[in-house]
Design a protein around this motif. Structure first.
Motif, PDB file in Angstrom:
ATOM      1  N   SER A  51       1.018  -0.991  -0.272  1.00 46.48           N
ATOM      2  CA  SER A  51       0.136   0.256  -0.011  1.00 46.48           C
ATOM      3  C   SER A  51       1.099   1.221  -0.433  1.00 46.48           C
ATOM      4  N   LEU A  84       0.090   3.947   1.323  1.00 50.17           N
ATOM      5  CA  LEU A  84       0.363   5.011   1.740  1.00 50.17           C
ATOM      6  C   LEU A  84       0.968   4.657   3.549  1.00 50.17           C
ATOM      7  N   SER A  85       1.514   3.265   3.124  1.00 43.40           N
ATOM      8  CA  SER A  85       2.019   2.293   4.146  1.00 43.40           C
ATOM      9  C   SER A  85       3.472   3.237   4.581  1.00 43.40           C
ATOM     10  N   VAL A 132       4.880   9.244   2.202  1.00 48.42           N
ATOM     11  CA  VAL A 132       4.182   9.728   1.210  1.00 48.42           C
ATOM     12  C   VAL A 132       2.861  10.249   1.685  1.00 48.42           C
ATOM     13  N   ARG A 133       2.554  10.301   3.190  1.00 47.56           N
ATOM     14  CA  ARG A 133       1.915  10.479   3.982  1.00 47.56           C
ATOM     15  C   ARG A 133       2.135  11.922   3.984  1.00 47.56           C
ATOM     16  N   ALA A 176       1.600  13.239   0.889  1.00 46.77           N
ATOM     17  CA  ALA A 176      -0.290  13.376   0.260  1.00 46.77           C
ATOM     18  C   ALA A 176      -0.673  15.563   1.237  1.00 46.77           C
ATOM     19  N   GLU A 193      -1.090   4.321  -7.507  1.00 46.89           N
ATOM     20  CA  GLU A 193      -1.360   4.930  -6.295  1.00 46.89           C
ATOM     21  C   GLU A 193      -1.324   5.910  -5.649  1.00 46.89           C
ATOM     22  N   ALA A 194       0.591   5.489  -5.974  1.00 41.21           N
ATOM     23  CA  ALA A 194       1.356   6.844  -4.221  1.00 41.21           C
ATOM     24  C   ALA A 194       0.670   7.728  -5.366  1.00 41.21           C
ATOM     25  N   TRP A 217      -2.682   9.306  -5.008  1.00 39.19           N
ATOM     26  CA  TRP A 217      -2.909   9.625  -3.547  1.00 39.19           C
ATOM     27  C   TRP A 217      -2.371  12.034  -3.509  1.00 39.19           C
TER      28      TRP A 217
END
Length: 432
Positions: A223, A225-226, A230-231, A234, A351-352, A355
């Motif tokens: 994932s 968001l793991s 990345v978090r 975002a 996915e990244a 986001w």
């Protein structure tokens, strides 16, 4: 014994756009991708124009558009994850079908003067099914350039950022022209048609698509968001989105307040033009500093540019301040995409990217909403406080948590002391 002579790290090689666009197979996906991503910038404005025409309320129109934007921001990353696992074509084909049906339902409900809550029900799947073409194109560049120099990938991300800016200049103009010269519903019909035709043409280019990364039994799900990095990115892109949203509303209100409403488009165009120019130039530079350093520097310039907007006395001064602010936008976005590519595994790159795109959309919706409230209560100048606050919080998070932006060590890479060994060069390359 004589010590071996130190090996100098070679200077970064400059990669121009011409060399990038000569990449084998690039044009086969870039042309349909442009047609497919243009509707991304047409949907919200098309909804506003149609719903205002049928229901007579900007508040209602904005709320319906916001539902679409929020659905897109939250569902988009999930479609990006599915694209990483099952392939882009497998996700695009049902997405464009759902999008066409949802937009058609929204048009029919609006023209039929249906209750507002039914418009929300149609707007949510319309936004959720918007194909994440920008993220998919970036994933294709990563797949094609993974064995090339990091500078070439940086140039590719710069090219994509400029393309994004261009679509957000052309898309609203196209949607407005169609809606005002034909009928308000025609703007959304054109948006859906471009989505279907461009999406299908892009999906057909399977030879340039990145490899699938299906989930194997017993394996831990990858994932995006793991990754704490990345978090963090975002969150910082959320701040950039507030700049976009607040600028759109505040520039319009400022121009209205000084009696020149027709100039608002020009002023915002200068802001977007500054970002496009910076993006073009940024991609042509062979950067020596790491991507993390560049991210902090460009984001700091963004905050500095936003800090003067509220004090501008007239539209000319506001246009100049907006140009300065815009010059920091594209470098920030380009560097963010460069960083996120190095922070996640191959099975989570689309996915990244999604986001980050979704975070911009959420920030745009929040920025325009808060700025509108401040403008109603205190005047047009107050709306320009939102970009300072949003970008300022993003910068504070980046500075305090910048250690999270260091790419994880990859197997097979050894780091030698002194920066002379090949392993150190590889790690430095991974940092951009």
């Amino acid at each position: 014994m004589t010590a071996p002579a130190p090996v100098e790290t070679p200077a970064p090689t400059r990669v121009g756009y011409g060399a990038l666009l000569r990449t084998p197979g690039a044009w086969t996906f870039l042309v349909p991708a442009f047609a497919a991503r243009l509707p991304y910038a047409m949907l919200s404005l098309g909804i506003v124009l149609l719903v205002f025409d049928t229901h007579g309320s900007y508040g209602t129109a904005g709320a319906v558009a916001a539902v679409s934007a929020v659905a897109q921001a939250f569902v988009g990353p999930q479609t990006g994850r599915l694209a990483d696992r099952y392939g882009q074509a497998a996700v695009l084909l049902p997405s464009v079908a759902v999008h066409a049906l949802s937009v058609g339902a929204l048009i029919a409900l609006a023209l039929g003067h249906a209750p507002v809550w039914t418009l929300f029900l149609a707007a949510a799947p319309a936004g959720a099914s918007v194909p994440q073409i920008g993220a998919m194109v970036r994933a294709r560049w990563v797949a094609k350039l993974s064995s090339d120099s990091p500078q070439k990938l940086n140039t590719a991300f710069a090219f994509e950022s400029v393309t994004d800016e261009f679509t957000f200049v052309v898309g609203p103009v196209l949607a407005t022209a169609i809606a005002t010269t034909v009928t308000p519903a025609a703007g959304l019909i054109g948006e859906a048609a471009l989505t279907v035709l461009g999406g299908l043409a892009f999906a057909a280019q399977r030879r340039t698509a990145p490899a699938q990364h299906p989930r194997t039994a017993g394996a831990e799900r990858v994932s995006a968001l793991s990754s704490p990095g990345v978090r963090l990115l975002a969150g910082s892109f959320l701040g950039v989105g507030t700049v976009f949203g607040a600028m759109q509303v505040s520039v319009t209100a400022f121009a209205e307040a000084v009696g020149q409403p027709g100039v608002s488009g020009t002023v915002y165009g200068i802001f977007a033009g500054g970002s496009m120019l910076a993006g073009v130039l940024y991609g042509m530079v062979a950067w020596r500093r790491s991507a993390r350093q560049r991210m902090l520097g460009s984001y700091a310039l963004l905050v500095l540019g936003c800090s003067t907007l509220w004090a501008m006395p007239d539209l000319t001064a506001l246009a100049v301040a907006g140009l300065v602010c815009g010059l920091a936008i594209a470098p920030t976005l380009i560097t963010g995409y460069t960083l996120v590519e190095s922070l996640v595994a191959d099975g989570a790159k689309t996915e990244a990217f999604t986001w980050l795109t979704g975070a911009i959309g959420l920030g745009l919706a929040a920025g325009s909403t808060v700025a509108g409230q401040l403008i109603d209560g205190h005047g047009a100048w107050a709306g320009f406080l939102v970009p300072i606050a949003g970008a300022g919080l993003g910068l504070a998070a980046l500075i305090s948590l910048r250690h999270l932006l260091t790419p994880p060590a990859k197997a097979g890479r050894t780091v030698a002391r002194g920066g002379a060994a090949q392993g150190a060069q590889l790690v430095g390359a991974a940092k951009g």
